[in-house]
Design a protein around this motif. Structure first.
Motif, PDB file in Angstrom:
ATOM      1  N   SER A  68      47.635 -31.881 -14.014  1.00 51.29           N
ATOM      2  CA  SER A  68      47.033 -31.865 -12.680  1.00 51.29           C
ATOM      3  C   SER A  68      46.798 -33.286 -12.168  1.00 51.29           C
ATOM      4  N   SER A  69      46.373 -34.158 -13.054  1.00 49.97           N
ATOM      5  CA  SER A  69      46.149 -35.548 -12.674  1.00 49.97           C
ATOM      6  C   SER A  69      47.460 -36.224 -12.281  1.00 49.97           C
ATOM      7  N   ALA A  70      48.521 -35.962 -13.050  1.00 50.96           N
ATOM      8  CA  ALA A  70      49.824 -36.548 -12.721  1.00 50.96           C
ATOM      9  C   ALA A  70      50.342 -36.015 -11.385  1.00 50.96           C
ATOM     10  N   TRP A  71      50.199 -34.712 -11.200  1.00 54.79           N
ATOM     11  CA  TRP A  71      50.679 -34.108  -9.945  1.00 54.79           C
ATOM     12  C   TRP A  71      49.901 -34.643  -8.745  1.00 54.79           C
ATOM     13  N   THR A  72      48.583 -34.696  -8.870  1.00 51.84           N
ATOM     14  CA  THR A  72      47.752 -35.181  -7.765  1.00 51.84           C
ATOM     15  C   THR A  72      47.992 -36.672  -7.534  1.00 51.84           C
ATOM     16  N   GLY A  73      48.188 -37.433  -8.609  1.00 54.37           N
ATOM     17  CA  GLY A  73      48.487 -38.858  -8.467  1.00 54.37           C
ATOM     18  C   GLY A  73      49.826 -39.102  -7.790  1.00 54.37           C
ATOM     19  N   TRP A  74      50.770 -38.178  -7.998  1.00 54.08           N
ATOM     20  CA  TRP A  74      52.077 -38.290  -7.348  1.00 54.08           C
ATOM     21  C   TRP A  74      51.976 -37.969  -5.856  1.00 54.08           C
ATOM     22  N   LYS A  75      51.217 -36.912  -5.541  1.00 53.00           N
ATOM     23  CA  LYS A  75      51.115 -36.471  -4.148  1.00 53.00           C
ATOM     24  C   LYS A  75      50.130 -37.315  -3.338  1.00 53.00           C
ATOM     25  N   HIS A  76      49.001 -37.621  -3.932  1.00 58.14           N
ATOM     26  CA  HIS A  76      47.933 -38.353  -3.230  1.00 58.14           C
ATOM     27  C   HIS A  76      47.379 -39.453  -4.140  1.00 58.14           C
ATOM     28  N   PRO A  77      48.117 -40.540  -4.310  1.00 56.47           N
ATOM     29  CA  PRO A  77      47.658 -41.590  -5.230  1.00 56.47           C
ATOM     30  C   PRO A  77      46.338 -42.222  -4.784  1.00 56.47           C
ATOM     31  N   SER A 131      43.424 -40.855  -4.684  1.00 60.18           N
ATOM     32  CA  SER A 131      42.485 -39.958  -4.013  1.00 60.18           C
ATOM     33  C   SER A 131      41.341 -39.569  -4.960  1.00 60.18           C
ATOM     34  N   THR A 132      40.305 -39.021  -4.363  1.00 58.25           N
ATOM     35  CA  THR A 132      39.160 -38.560  -5.145  1.00 58.25           C
ATOM     36  C   THR A 132      39.569 -37.429  -6.097  1.00 58.25           C
ATOM     37  N   GLN A 133      40.451 -36.560  -5.647  1.00 62.31           N
ATOM     38  CA  GLN A 133      40.916 -35.455  -6.492  1.00 62.31           C
ATOM     39  C   GLN A 133      41.662 -35.988  -7.715  1.00 62.31           C
ATOM     40  N   MET A 134      42.450 -37.037  -7.532  1.00 64.65           N
ATOM     41  CA  MET A 134      43.179 -37.609  -8.665  1.00 64.65           C
ATOM     42  C   MET A 134      42.216 -38.183  -9.691  1.00 64.65           C
ATOM     43  N   TRP A 135      41.180 -38.880  -9.213  1.00 66.43           N
ATOM     44  CA  TRP A 135      40.217 -39.472 -10.142  1.00 66.43           C
ATOM     45  C   TRP A 135      39.373 -38.405 -10.829  1.00 66.43           C
ATOM     46  N   ALA A 136      39.091 -37.323 -10.124  1.00 71.11           N
ATOM     47  CA  ALA A 136      38.355 -36.222 -10.756  1.00 71.11           C
ATOM     48  C   ALA A 136      39.194 -35.581 -11.861  1.00 71.11           C
ATOM     49  N   CYS A 137      40.479 -35.395 -11.592  1.00 69.98           N
ATOM     50  CA  CYS A 137      41.376 -34.839 -12.622  1.00 69.98           C
ATOM     51  C   CYS A 137      41.480 -35.780 -13.811  1.00 69.98           C
TER      52      CYS A 137
END
Length: 97
Positions: A34-43, A45-51
């Motif tokens: 989830s972190s990799a996917w979110t980092g790819w889509k929205h580098p 972002s708060t969601q990436m750091w939460a993941c």
């Protein structure tokens, strides 16, 4: 019913740690993906750091469970684990003379 002995408690704790360790491993994989996917889509972002935070938390829990499991296994080395009777039926064999 007999009270639980220390051996029974350690066997139960070992079984529970094995189960929870696999749960934590699945959590690490899920949150890392989830972190990799979110980092790819929205580098960034708060969601990436939460993941990423949840990945680290589950990795820490997995490490602690693994250490505790090794300690239990080290103290219980050489002990029999199963005290129940064998499940297969014994049969009487006749010898023909």
């Amino acid at each position: 019913m007999a009270p639980n002995t220390d051996h029974q408690k350690s066997v139960r704790a070992e079984r529970q740690l094995r189960r929870i360790r696999s749960f934590y491993a699945a959590g690490v994989l899920l949150w890392a993906a989830s972190s990799a996917w979110t980092g790819w889509k929205h580098p960034g972002s708060t969601q990436m750091w939460a993941c990423a935070l949840f990945t680290v938390v589950f990795a820490g829990l997995l490490a602690m469970a693994s250490v505790w499991l090794r300690r239990i296994e080290a103290t219980g080395a050489g002990r029999a684990r199963h005290h129940a009777a064998p499940r297969h039926r014994t049969t009487i064999r006749h010898v023909n003379a």
